[in-house]
Design a protein around this motif. Structure first.
Motif, mmCIF file in Angstrom:
data_model
loop_
_atom_site.group_PDB
_atom_site.id
_atom_site.type_symbol
_atom_site.label_atom_id
_atom_site.label_comp_id
_atom_site.label_asym_id
_atom_site.label_seq_id
_atom_site.Cartn_x
_atom_site.Cartn_y
_atom_site.Cartn_z
ATOM 1 N N ASP A 192 69.803 67.325 30.979
ATOM 2 C CA ASP A 192 70.030 68.630 31.571
ATOM 3 C C ASP A 192 71.578 68.667 32.067
ATOM 4 O O ASP A 192 72.230 69.577 32.070
ATOM 5 C CB ASP A 192 69.053 68.730 32.998
ATOM 6 C CG ASP A 192 67.750 69.199 32.479
ATOM 7 O OD1 ASP A 192 67.446 69.690 31.435
ATOM 8 O OD2 ASP A 192 67.011 69.029 33.175
ATOM 9 N N GLY A 193 72.185 67.560 32.514
ATOM 10 C CA GLY A 193 73.361 67.330 32.913
ATOM 11 C C GLY A 193 74.360 67.683 31.781
ATOM 12 O O GLY A 193 75.513 68.229 31.654
ATOM 13 N N LEU A 238 74.181 71.121 30.904
ATOM 14 C CA LEU A 238 75.310 71.977 31.967
ATOM 15 C C LEU A 238 76.961 71.932 31.418
ATOM 16 O O LEU A 238 77.482 72.929 31.319
ATOM 17 C CB LEU A 238 75.195 71.353 33.223
ATOM 18 C CG LEU A 238 73.977 71.634 33.911
ATOM 19 C CD1 LEU A 238 74.015 71.048 35.471
ATOM 20 C CD2 LEU A 238 73.754 73.162 34.140
ATOM 21 N N TYR A 286 66.258 72.177 30.520
ATOM 22 C CA TYR A 286 67.134 72.681 29.475
ATOM 23 C C TYR A 286 66.975 72.185 27.951
ATOM 24 O O TYR A 286 67.927 72.425 27.136
ATOM 25 C CB TYR A 286 68.383 72.778 29.827
ATOM 26 C CG TYR A 286 68.890 73.571 31.033
ATOM 27 C CD1 TYR A 286 68.658 75.066 31.182
ATOM 28 C CD2 TYR A 286 69.490 73.126 32.314
ATOM 29 C CE1 TYR A 286 68.794 75.692 32.269
ATOM 30 C CE2 TYR A 286 69.733 73.544 33.299
ATOM 31 C CZ TYR A 286 69.382 75.082 33.510
ATOM 32 O OH TYR A 286 69.781 75.929 34.571
ATOM 33 N N ASN A 299 73.561 76.380 36.873
ATOM 34 C CA ASN A 299 72.296 76.085 37.948
ATOM 35 C C ASN A 299 72.571 76.682 39.336
ATOM 36 O O ASN A 299 71.771 77.230 39.715
ATOM 37 C CB ASN A 299 72.472 74.535 38.140
ATOM 38 C CG ASN A 299 71.220 73.839 37.346
ATOM 39 O OD1 ASN A 299 70.532 74.467 36.640
ATOM 40 N ND2 ASN A 299 71.321 72.589 37.321
ATOM 41 N N GLU A 300 73.684 76.319 39.846
ATOM 42 C CA GLU A 300 73.826 76.870 40.990
ATOM 43 C C GLU A 300 75.454 76.738 41.762
ATOM 44 O O GLU A 300 76.087 75.702 40.937
ATOM 45 C CB GLU A 300 73.093 76.282 42.305
ATOM 46 C CG GLU A 300 73.395 74.796 42.728
ATOM 47 C CD GLU A 300 73.212 73.728 41.497
ATOM 48 O OE1 GLU A 300 74.133 73.199 41.048
ATOM 49 O OE2 GLU A 300 71.959 73.420 41.460
ATOM 50 N N THR A 336 67.211 79.533 36.666
ATOM 51 C CA THR A 336 66.973 78.327 35.793
ATOM 52 C C THR A 336 67.180 77.210 36.933
ATOM 53 O O THR A 336 66.793 76.064 36.592
ATOM 54 C CB THR A 336 67.713 78.376 34.594
ATOM 55 O OG1 THR A 336 68.975 78.545 34.655
ATOM 56 C CG2 THR A 336 67.047 79.156 33.498
ATOM 57 N N GLY A 337 68.257 77.535 37.686
ATOM 58 C CA GLY A 337 68.617 76.427 38.525
ATOM 59 C C GLY A 337 67.814 76.349 40.012
ATOM 60 O O GLY A 337 67.988 75.378 40.586
ATOM 61 N N ASP A 388 77.602 73.896 39.355
ATOM 62 C CA ASP A 388 77.100 72.931 38.531
ATOM 63 C C ASP A 388 77.363 71.625 38.798
ATOM 64 O O ASP A 388 77.259 71.081 39.956
ATOM 65 C CB ASP A 388 76.889 73.418 37.179
ATOM 66 C CG ASP A 388 76.387 74.643 36.816
ATOM 67 O OD1 ASP A 388 75.536 74.962 37.541
ATOM 68 O OD2 ASP A 388 76.913 75.589 36.114
HETATM 69 P P1 NAD Z 1 72.551 64.786 36.742
HETATM 70 O O1 NAD Z 1 72.430 65.088 35.240
HETATM 71 O O2 NAD Z 1 72.125 63.358 37.266
HETATM 72 O O3 NAD Z 1 71.277 65.714 37.301
HETATM 73 C C1 NAD Z 1 70.635 65.387 38.352
HETATM 74 C C2 NAD Z 1 69.369 65.580 38.202
HETATM 75 O O4 NAD Z 1 69.032 67.052 38.219
HETATM 76 C C3 NAD Z 1 68.671 65.142 36.969
HETATM 77 O O5 NAD Z 1 67.355 64.580 37.059
HETATM 78 C C4 NAD Z 1 68.460 66.576 36.076
HETATM 79 O O6 NAD Z 1 67.618 66.446 35.092
HETATM 80 C C5 NAD Z 1 68.004 67.456 37.097
HETATM 81 N N1 NAD Z 1 68.410 68.873 36.700
HETATM 82 C C6 NAD Z 1 69.461 69.617 36.279
HETATM 83 N N2 NAD Z 1 69.487 70.610 36.097
HETATM 84 C C7 NAD Z 1 68.075 70.821 36.259
HETATM 85 C C8 NAD Z 1 67.400 72.291 36.237
HETATM 86 N N3 NAD Z 1 67.933 73.192 36.002
HETATM 87 N N4 NAD Z 1 66.019 72.137 36.661
HETATM 88 C C9 NAD Z 1 65.487 70.937 37.181
HETATM 89 N N5 NAD Z 1 66.054 69.725 37.351
HETATM 90 C C10 NAD Z 1 67.351 69.830 36.875
HETATM 91 O O7 NAD Z 1 73.619 65.305 37.622
HETATM 92 P P2 NAD Z 1 74.704 66.481 37.108
HETATM 93 O O8 NAD Z 1 74.927 66.114 35.800
HETATM 94 O O9 NAD Z 1 75.640 65.976 38.092
HETATM 95 O O10 NAD Z 1 73.880 67.634 37.535
HETATM 96 C C11 NAD Z 1 74.314 68.636 38.501
HETATM 97 C C12 NAD Z 1 72.892 69.225 38.941
HETATM 98 O O11 NAD Z 1 72.255 68.251 39.776
HETATM 99 C C13 NAD Z 1 73.547 70.045 39.746
HETATM 100 O O12 NAD Z 1 73.581 71.444 39.449
HETATM 101 C C14 NAD Z 1 72.526 70.316 40.951
HETATM 102 O O13 NAD Z 1 71.322 71.261 40.699
HETATM 103 C C15 NAD Z 1 71.821 68.823 40.735
HETATM 104 N N6 NAD Z 1 71.826 68.129 41.934
HETATM 105 C C16 NAD Z 1 70.537 68.023 42.645
HETATM 106 C C17 NAD Z 1 70.723 67.432 44.149
HETATM 107 C C18 NAD Z 1 69.457 67.387 44.614
HETATM 108 O O14 NAD Z 1 68.460 67.640 44.194
HETATM 109 N N7 NAD Z 1 69.712 66.739 45.886
HETATM 110 C C19 NAD Z 1 71.717 66.972 44.455
HETATM 111 C C20 NAD Z 1 73.034 67.291 43.838
HETATM 112 C C21 NAD Z 1 72.976 67.868 42.454
#
Ligand code: NAD
Length: 281
Positions: free
Chosen positions: A59-60, A63, A89, A135-136, A171-172, A235
């Motif tokens: 998913d990352g 993004l 995604y 995402n957000e 989706t986020g 994101d």
């Molecule tokens: P990453 O690729 O390690 O992603 C972190 C996790 O979030 C992975 O397991 C990924 O599969 C999941 N993820 C990403 N988008 C998703 C979605 N739309 N629905 C469900 N799971 C999803 O880290 P990154 O590349 O820096 O990704 C950034 C995203 O990580 C941010 O957009 C944020 O949503 C997420 N995030 C989550 C947390 C948390 O849950 N505490 C904290 C920081 C960031």
């Protein structure tokens, strides 16, 4: 590029861009796809103005692919290949490359489109930075409590005190928003969700305490009341501002589109697969 297909009719070759993360397995899958497309007249490999972007990773990576091609949203469709478990995604696993190529070959241009977020950051000197989030976007103050006025379409909702706030797309909603206790939104719903990050609630300070879902016609504005360093995430990117005036969020007029192949999995299947797993009968 126009090619003649086996039925003798002219068929425009699909312009395909392949983006991949640095992991060995992703690079292996990317090389395999490059080799297939190079030899296949139905496809034309290009980084510029592609019809379809294939993102290989998780998913990352999708993004990142979204941000690489966010200027092409009117014309581009995305498809995700996951080199681990199935993501939110990503529709294909790394061992399904032949199926992906077959599905793209019989593609008729169908798409599944989902709302994204428009982020407008205004600094004290009036400078405006416009961004998009898939995402957000979150706003946090790290060194001290964040105090900010929250307005929804010019109605002052609350004076928030806490670590910060997150505004997510549908989706986020399954990503950071879910960890914050927000609801999961069906991805085609044209709305954004405001969720609190560790709000301060006691006899003196009061916030709503729950997340809210705001329709497309409305705007969310977050205006810090104190000077300080604010961290804004969009994101997988993070920025720090000393001179932040306010951040405004809306549902963007553009959407992200995915190739609606037969493998574009149902949202509820993804939810149960990701968060529940196999249930014992
Ligand atoms: P990453 O690729 O390690 O992603 C972190 C996790 O979030 C992975 O397991 C990924 O599969 C999941 N993820 C990403 N988008 C998703 C979605 N739309 N629905 C469900 N799971 C999803 O880290 P990154 O590349 O820096 O990704 C950034 C995203 O990580 C941010 O957009 C944020 O949503 C997420 N995030 C989550 C947390 C948390 O849950 N505490 C904290 C920081 C960031």
């Amino acid at each position: 590029m126009t090619q003649t297909n086996t039925t003798g009719k002219n068929k425009k070759a699909m312009r395909v861009a392949i983006v991949s993360n640095g992991k060995k397995q992703s690079r292996r899958v990317a090389s395999k796809l490059f080799a297939i497309f190079k030899e296949d007249k139905d496809f034309y490999l290009t980084k510029k103005d592609p019809d379809v972007v294939i993102s290989i990773g998780g998913d990352g990576m999708l993004l990142s692919a979204f941000h690489m091609y966010e200027r092409n949203l009117d014309t581009v469709r995305f498809v995700g290949v996951h080199t681990g478990h199935l993501g939110f995604y990503t529709d294909y696993r790394d061992f399904e490359i032949d199926k992906l190529v077959d599905n793209l070959r019989s593609d008729k241009g169908d798409k599944a489109s989902y709302p994204i977020l428009k982020v407008k950051i205004t600094l004290d000197d009036g400078k405006v930075i416009n961004l998009r989030a898939l995402n957000e976007s979150s706003i946090k103050r790290i060194e001290k409590t964040m105090v900010a006025d929250v307005r929804v379409s010019d109605v002052i909702l609350e004076r928030f005190r806490g670590d910060g706030l997150s505004v997510s797309t549908p989706t986020g909603s399954t990503a950071y928003n879910k960890s914050l206790g927000g609801a999961l939104l069906y991805p085609t719903i044209e709305a954004m969700q405001l969720a609190e990050i560790s709000s301060l609630n006691n006899r003196v300070y009061r916030t709503l305490g729950s997340s809210i879902v705001v329709p497309k016609k409305d705007k969310i504005e977050i205006k810090p009341t104190r000077q300080g360093i604010y961290t804004i995430s969009v994101d997988n990117k993070t920025m720090h501002y000393k001179n932040l005036s306010k951040v405004e969020y809306r549902i963007d007029s553009k959407k992200i589109s995915f190739v609606a192949t037969p493998s574009h999995t149902s949202f509820w299947e993804r939810v149960t697969d990701a968060f529940i797993g196999d249930l014992d009968s």
